[in-house]
Motif scaffolding. Structure first.
Motif, PDB file in Angstrom:
ATOM      1  N   MET A 291       0.777  -1.245  -0.093  1.00 25.07           N
ATOM      2  CA  MET A 291       0.124  -0.097  -0.211  1.00 25.07           C
ATOM      3  C   MET A 291       0.750   1.163   0.067  1.00 25.07           C
ATOM      4  N   GLN A 292       1.862   1.077  -0.848  1.00 24.06           N
ATOM      5  CA  GLN A 292       2.877   2.220  -0.778  1.00 24.06           C
ATOM      6  C   GLN A 292       2.455   3.183  -1.690  1.00 24.06           C
ATOM      7  N   MET A 293       2.317   4.627  -1.145  1.00 25.68           N
ATOM      8  CA  MET A 293       2.074   5.823  -2.046  1.00 25.68           C
ATOM      9  C   MET A 293       2.971   6.438  -2.554  1.00 25.68           C
ATOM     10  N   LEU A 294       3.175   6.895  -3.893  1.00 23.40           N
ATOM     11  CA  LEU A 294       4.445   7.681  -4.339  1.00 23.40           C
ATOM     12  C   LEU A 294       3.979   9.170  -4.291  1.00 23.40           C
ATOM     13  N   GLY A 296       3.419  12.909  -5.826  1.00 25.85           N
ATOM     14  CA  GLY A 296       3.088  13.601  -6.971  1.00 25.85           C
ATOM     15  C   GLY A 296       1.730  13.151  -7.540  1.00 25.85           C
ATOM     16  N   GLN A 297       1.224  13.640  -8.683  1.00 21.78           N
ATOM     17  CA  GLN A 297      -0.029  13.307  -9.257  1.00 21.78           C
ATOM     18  C   GLN A 297       0.284  12.697 -10.466  1.00 21.78           C
ATOM     19  N   PRO A 298      -0.665  11.772 -11.044  1.00 17.10           N
ATOM     20  CA  PRO A 298      -1.639  11.287 -10.292  1.00 17.10           C
ATOM     21  C   PRO A 298      -1.315  10.162  -9.125  1.00 17.10           C
ATOM     22  N   LEU A 299      -2.079  10.231  -7.984  1.00 21.20           N
ATOM     23  CA  LEU A 299      -1.940   9.326  -6.898  1.00 21.20           C
ATOM     24  C   LEU A 299      -1.323   7.856  -7.787  1.00 21.20           C
ATOM     25  N   THR A 300      -0.165   7.420  -7.151  1.00 16.82           N
ATOM     26  CA  THR A 300       0.160   5.944  -7.614  1.00 16.82           C
ATOM     27  C   THR A 300       0.354   5.066  -6.225  1.00 16.82           C
ATOM     28  N   ILE A 301      -0.165   3.881  -6.412  1.00  9.96           N
ATOM     29  CA  ILE A 301      -0.349   3.182  -5.255  1.00  9.96           C
ATOM     30  C   ILE A 301       0.508   1.621  -5.753  1.00  9.96           C
ATOM     31  N   LEU A 302       1.304   1.304  -5.019  1.00 10.33           N
ATOM     32  CA  LEU A 302       2.211   0.173  -5.109  1.00 10.33           C
ATOM     33  C   LEU A 302       1.852  -0.788  -4.241  1.00 10.33           C
ATOM     34  N   VAL A 402      -3.460   5.566 -10.088  1.00  8.50           N
ATOM     35  CA  VAL A 402      -2.790   4.127 -10.761  1.00  8.50           C
ATOM     36  C   VAL A 402      -2.367   3.157  -9.806  1.00  8.50           C
ATOM     37  N   LEU A 403      -2.808   2.148  -9.891  1.00  8.44           N
ATOM     38  CA  LEU A 403      -2.700   0.889  -8.894  1.00  8.44           C
ATOM     39  C   LEU A 403      -1.729  -0.206  -9.522  1.00  8.44           C
ATOM     40  N   VAL A 404      -0.349  -0.258  -9.137  1.00 11.03           N
ATOM     41  CA  VAL A 404       0.502  -1.206  -9.604  1.00 11.03           C
ATOM     42  C   VAL A 404       0.779  -2.267  -8.925  1.00 11.03           C
ATOM     43  N   LEU A 405       0.541  -3.709  -9.258  1.00 14.33           N
ATOM     44  CA  LEU A 405       0.732  -4.689  -8.499  1.00 14.33           C
ATOM     45  C   LEU A 405       0.784  -5.941  -9.317  1.00 14.33           C
TER      46      LEU A 405
END
Length: 427
Positions: A291-294, A296-302, A402-405
């Motif tokens: 649940m790591q948030m990067l 900047g915009q748009p919000l990216t969650i890893l 943006v969700l990266v998984l």
């Protein structure tokens, strides 16, 4: 590989890692006979006064990170062994919250190479023994060992540990552990020790888990029976074991179910930890790729969710936290995972799919992922996670996330890319 190709104590870490990947016939080779010979020879089976071994389908890394944060606040010297890594091999070994330099790993590999003689070791077995050597050399007081695969036959199980933990149980690693949850439960419970605490953080585990604890005389603690937790407000929770309770605990950034298990494991280890240490540890515990948030915009969650069980938890959390926002899902997976069911679980969350091929023999292609989707679902195929991520970022609107998984590989590639991009902007 010829004898002349064996790296030296002065060789680079990458040379050693390449060597380790070349010297055994199989990347995964479950069994303790070979690794035990080398561990006993080097007196590595008890590398710290207190050792807690953590097995489970999901949640191992989070549970170790939570225990680590609490123990560091209590003033202990703490070692953590985890796998796989996201970007650097060095992530696998932490002492007092820090990675060790390349030379420390190289020296440990050189030691194991001499120690093993003609005993063949897999990459993970070699890495585990080298990690134990580093913890021993650095005199850590508490060692947290994350099991690589299964439990009973995993290389970490050669260690004489004091507390055993199972975080969760679900079907995963089908090629190695099968798809029978009772068999999986027995394999995970193989880390239990007679007369020592065995903690189970999985509610209603398969019968093989408590049965094995009973068979060998382990002191079994089951969540929902011997220990409990519950939310008491939107920002606090409570924990209880027998007559002892902790109230108004802060909600950690990592899953609450794992915090519940971590507290029980530390209590069973009979370490000198105060309520304040627990509160501070819960506040500060983090782990990359969960649940790591990067920025900047748009919000990216890893998130490294890579099976249906972890995907269900992720969907539940994201739906609760971001009920009004839409998700562009960047996903790359390994083909030995339950790709179809994982993507089915994620389906309600995804407004658009960005499907990425991974590299390597276990990798699923973007087309394989696409074959698991219904025809009317919007999706695009890419050669790599970075290409898929770039496309998702470019098309994202103000309210999109943006969700990266899908894999440590997927998250690791994107995380490394974003870190290098940020460094480039800072110059």
């Amino acid at each position: 590989m010829s004898a002349q190709s064996i790296p030296q104590a002065t060789s680079s870490l990458q040379m050693w890692l390449d060597y380790l990947q070349s010297i055994h016939s199989s990347a995964i080779d479950l069994g303790l006979e070979r690794v035990a010979v080398v561990a006993n020879k080097g007196k590595l089976t008890k590398p710290a006064p207190t050792v807690i071994t953590v097995a489970g389908t999901n949640g191992k890394g989070s549970t170790c990170a939570l225990m680590e944060a609490i123990l560091l606040d209590a003033g202990y010297s703490v070692g953590v062994y985890s796998s796989p890594h996201l970007i650097r091999y060095n992530e696998r070994v932490r002492i007092n919250g820090h990675e060790l330099p390349d030379q420390s790993h190289v020296a440990a590999f050189d030691y194991i190479e001499t120690l093993r003689g003609d005993v063949s070791l897999s990459f993970f077995e070699y890495a585990t023994l080298a990690a134990l050597k580093q913890f021993q050399d650095n005199n850590v007081e508490v060692l947290l060992l994350e099991v690589g695969l299964g439990g009973r036959l995993d290389a970490t199980n050669v260690v004489d540990h004091d507390v055993s933990v199972i975080t969760s149980l679900a079907v995963d690693h089908v090629d190695w552990l099968g798809d029978d949850i009772n068999v999986i439960g027995f394999e995970k419970a193989g880390i239990f020790r007679s007369g020592k605490p065995a903690i189970c953080g999985q509610p209603k585990p398969p019968a093989t888990v408590p049965a094995h604890a009973d068979d060998i005389g382990a002191d079994f603690y089951q969540t929902g029976i011997q220990f409990h937790y519950e939310m008491t407000s939107e920002i606090t929770w409570s924990w209880q074991h027998g007559t002892f309770s902790l109230e108004a605990l802060p909600i950690p950034a990592l899953p609450l179910m794992n915090a519940n298990t971590a507290i029980m494991a530390l209590g069973a280890a009979k370490l000198d930890i105060s309520d304040v240490n627990i509160v501070n540890g819960l506040k500060h515990a983090t782990l990359p790729g969960r649940m790591q948030m990067l920025p900047g915009q748009p919000l990216t969650i890893l998130d490294v969710a890579h099976n249906p069980h972890s995907a269900e938890y992720l969907v539940e959390q994201l739906t609760k936290r971001y009920p009004e926002q839409t998700f562009k899902v960047v996903i790359g997976m390994l083909h030995d995972k339950d790709v179809a069911e994982t993507m089915r679980v994620l389906q309600p969350l995804a407004c658009d799919w960005y499907l990425a091929s991974l590299a390597g023999p276990r990798a699923a292609s973007a087309q394989e992922l696409s074959d698991c989707l219904e025809n009317e679902v919007a999706s695009s195929l890419y050669d790599s996670p970075v290409a898929a991520y770039d496309a998702a970022i470019q098309s994202a609107k103000e309210n999109d996330i943006v969700l990266v998984l899908g894999s440590f590989h997927t998250v690791g590639e994107v995380l490394e890319y974003t870190e290098s991009t940020t460094r480039g902007c800072d110059r």
